[in-house]
Design an enzyme around this catalytic site. Structure first.
Site, PDB file in Angstrom:
ATOM      1  N   ARG A  30       0.834  -1.204   0.000  1.00  0.00           N
ATOM      2  CA  ARG A  30       0.000   0.000   0.000  1.00  0.00           C
ATOM      3  C   ARG A  30       0.872   1.258   0.000  1.00  0.00           C
ATOM      4  O   ARG A  30       1.896   1.315   0.701  1.00  0.00           O
ATOM      5  CB  ARG A  30      -0.946   0.012   1.208  1.00  0.00           C
ATOM      6  CG  ARG A  30      -1.914  -1.134   1.169  1.00  0.00           C
ATOM      7  CD  ARG A  30      -3.178  -0.912   1.953  1.00  0.00           C
ATOM      8  NE  ARG A  30      -3.941  -2.174   1.970  1.00  0.00           N
ATOM      9  CZ  ARG A  30      -4.733  -2.576   0.975  1.00  0.00           C
ATOM     10  NH1 ARG A  30      -4.905  -1.814  -0.085  1.00  0.00           N
ATOM     11  NH2 ARG A  30      -5.357  -3.738   1.058  1.00  0.00           N
ATOM     12  N   ASP A  31       0.439   2.242  -0.818  1.00  0.00           N
ATOM     13  CA  ASP A  31       1.129   3.522  -0.842  1.00  0.00           C
ATOM     14  C   ASP A  31       0.969   4.194   0.524  1.00  0.00           C
ATOM     15  O   ASP A  31      -0.119   4.209   1.098  1.00  0.00           O
ATOM     16  CB  ASP A  31       0.559   4.408  -1.956  1.00  0.00           C
ATOM     17  CG  ASP A  31       1.464   5.575  -2.289  1.00  0.00           C
ATOM     18  OD1 ASP A  31       2.039   5.592  -3.390  1.00  0.00           O
ATOM     19  OD2 ASP A  31       1.611   6.476  -1.426  1.00  0.00           O
ATOM     20  N   ILE A  32       2.053   4.755   1.023  1.00  0.00           N
ATOM     21  CA  ILE A  32       2.025   5.347   2.365  1.00  0.00           C
ATOM     22  C   ILE A  32       1.190   6.634   2.396  1.00  0.00           C
ATOM     23  O   ILE A  32       0.659   7.008   3.442  1.00  0.00           O
ATOM     24  CB  ILE A  32       3.478   5.589   2.858  1.00  0.00           C
ATOM     25  CG1 ILE A  32       3.544   5.695   4.371  1.00  0.00           C
ATOM     26  CG2 ILE A  32       4.114   6.788   2.197  1.00  0.00           C
ATOM     27  CD1 ILE A  32       4.941   5.608   4.937  1.00  0.00           C
ATOM     28  N   GLU A  96       9.073  10.116  -8.395  1.00  0.00           N
ATOM     29  CA  GLU A  96       9.821  10.539  -7.216  1.00  0.00           C
ATOM     30  C   GLU A  96      10.712   9.430  -6.679  1.00  0.00           C
ATOM     31  O   GLU A  96      11.746   9.699  -6.064  1.00  0.00           O
ATOM     32  CB  GLU A  96       8.848  10.986  -6.110  1.00  0.00           C
ATOM     33  CG  GLU A  96       8.112  12.271  -6.469  1.00  0.00           C
ATOM     34  CD  GLU A  96       7.043  12.646  -5.456  1.00  0.00           C
ATOM     35  OE1 GLU A  96       6.774  11.852  -4.532  1.00  0.00           O
ATOM     36  OE2 GLU A  96       6.473  13.746  -5.604  1.00  0.00           O
ATOM     37  N   VAL A  97      10.297   8.193  -6.876  1.00  0.00           N
ATOM     38  CA  VAL A  97      11.102   7.052  -6.411  1.00  0.00           C
ATOM     39  C   VAL A  97      11.585   6.316  -7.658  1.00  0.00           C
ATOM     40  O   VAL A  97      10.776   5.831  -8.455  1.00  0.00           O
ATOM     41  CB  VAL A  97      10.279   6.116  -5.501  1.00  0.00           C
ATOM     42  CG1 VAL A  97      11.120   4.919  -5.088  1.00  0.00           C
ATOM     43  CG2 VAL A  97       9.767   6.868  -4.277  1.00  0.00           C
ATOM     44  N   HIS A 101       7.699   1.377 -10.440  1.00  0.00           N
ATOM     45  CA  HIS A 101       6.510   0.940  -9.700  1.00  0.00           C
ATOM     46  C   HIS A 101       5.264   1.308 -10.474  1.00  0.00           C
ATOM     47  O   HIS A 101       5.173   2.391 -11.047  1.00  0.00           O
ATOM     48  CB  HIS A 101       6.456   1.564  -8.291  1.00  0.00           C
ATOM     49  CG  HIS A 101       6.667   3.045  -8.279  1.00  0.00           C
ATOM     50  ND1 HIS A 101       7.918   3.617  -8.415  1.00  0.00           N
ATOM     51  CD2 HIS A 101       5.797   4.075  -8.173  1.00  0.00           C
ATOM     52  CE1 HIS A 101       7.801   4.927  -8.384  1.00  0.00           C
ATOM     53  NE2 HIS A 101       6.518   5.237  -8.243  1.00  0.00           N
ATOM     54  N   HIS A 103       1.348   2.208 -10.122  1.00  0.00           N
ATOM     55  CA  HIS A 103       0.323   2.621  -9.159  1.00  0.00           C
ATOM     56  C   HIS A 103      -0.987   1.948  -9.568  1.00  0.00           C
ATOM     57  O   HIS A 103      -1.447   2.126 -10.704  1.00  0.00           O
ATOM     58  CB  HIS A 103       0.091   4.135  -9.213  1.00  0.00           C
ATOM     59  CG  HIS A 103       1.256   4.979  -8.777  1.00  0.00           C
ATOM     60  ND1 HIS A 103       1.324   5.568  -7.534  1.00  0.00           N
ATOM     61  CD2 HIS A 103       2.395   5.338  -9.421  1.00  0.00           C
ATOM     62  CE1 HIS A 103       2.455   6.265  -7.440  1.00  0.00           C
ATOM     63  NE2 HIS A 103       3.111   6.150  -8.570  1.00  0.00           N
TER      64      HIS A 103
HETATM   65  P1  AMP Z   1       6.093   8.306  -7.892  1.00  0.00           P
HETATM   66  O1  AMP Z   1       5.818   9.771  -7.741  1.00  0.00           O
HETATM   67  O2  AMP Z   1       5.384   7.696  -9.062  1.00  0.00           O
HETATM   68  O3  AMP Z   1       7.583   8.007  -7.887  1.00  0.00           O
HETATM   69  O4  AMP Z   1       5.453   7.613  -6.639  1.00  0.00           O
HETATM   70  C1  AMP Z   1       6.135   7.302  -5.462  1.00  0.00           C
HETATM   71  C2  AMP Z   1       5.093   6.866  -4.471  1.00  0.00           C
HETATM   72  O5  AMP Z   1       5.743   6.219  -3.408  1.00  0.00           O
HETATM   73  C3  AMP Z   1       4.266   8.013  -3.883  1.00  0.00           C
HETATM   74  O6  AMP Z   1       2.892   7.818  -4.185  1.00  0.00           O
HETATM   75  C4  AMP Z   1       4.546   7.917  -2.387  1.00  0.00           C
HETATM   76  O7  AMP Z   1       3.425   8.219  -1.590  1.00  0.00           O
HETATM   77  C5  AMP Z   1       4.995   6.477  -2.242  1.00  0.00           C
HETATM   78  N1  AMP Z   1       5.859   6.176  -1.092  1.00  0.00           N
HETATM   79  C6  AMP Z   1       6.918   6.893  -0.673  1.00  0.00           C
HETATM   80  N2  AMP Z   1       7.480   6.301   0.398  1.00  0.00           N
HETATM   81  C7  AMP Z   1       6.762   5.168   0.641  1.00  0.00           C
HETATM   82  C8  AMP Z   1       6.837   4.123   1.609  1.00  0.00           C
HETATM   83  N3  AMP Z   1       7.798   4.090   2.557  1.00  0.00           N
HETATM   84  N4  AMP Z   1       5.925   3.120   1.564  1.00  0.00           N
HETATM   85  C9  AMP Z   1       4.950   3.133   0.626  1.00  0.00           C
HETATM   86  N5  AMP Z   1       4.824   4.097  -0.331  1.00  0.00           N
HETATM   87  C10 AMP Z   1       5.717   5.099  -0.317  1.00  0.00           C
END
Ligand code: AMP
Length: 116
Positions: A30-32, A96-97, A101, A103
């Site tokens: 689950r997204d945090i 951002e990560v 991944h 969504h």
């Molecule tokens: P993106 O902007 O597509 O890279 O999405 C990165 C997603 O990772 C965002 O929706 C964040 O809310 C989510 N996220 C960041 N840190 C965590 C975490 N520790 N556990 C779960 N989701 C996370």
């Protein structure tokens, strides 16, 4: 594993996550900061920076990520009303990560694809 990668550290169990599905090569959690009633991230356990690199390097694994996303959508009860599957990619894509991944978003009407 990339030691400075958040999602590699979730795969390694170093950072907690609410895991909803796991296969040999993929993980869904689950997204945090959920942006919809259901918001699950699906990743390959192996590190690839984005979906383009993953598809180029290992199309089979890209397919496994899609299959896991579909299974998550079914398990979360999203198939009837539909859902959105999204790969933000690169700076303009809002990524951002930098561990690829998908969504999986659903549980309510999600509105237009891009907010203006
Ligand atoms: P993106 O902007 O597509 O890279 O999405 C990165 C997603 O990772 C965002 O929706 C964040 O809310 C989510 N996220 C960041 N840190 C965590 C975490 N520790 N556990 C779960 N989701 C996370």
């Amino acid at each position: 594993m990339e030691t400075d990668c958040l999602f590699c550290r979730i795969v390694a169990g170093e950072i907690p996550a609410t895991i909803v599905r796991e296969t040999e090569r993929t993980l869904a959690f689950r997204d945090i900061y959920p942006k919809a009633p259901t918001h699950v991230l699906v990743i390959p356990k192996e590190h690839y920076g984005d979906v383009a690199v993953l598809a180029e390097s290992d199309p089979g694994l890209a397919g496994e990520v899609l299959a896991t996303a579909g299974a998550v959508a079914e398990a979360e009860g999203l198939l009837g009303d539909g859902f959105r599957l999204m790969f933000n990619t690169g700076v303009n894509g809002g990524q951002e990560v930098f561990h690829v991944h998908a969504h999986v978003l659903g549980g309510a009407p999600l509105g237009p694809m891009i907010a203006r």
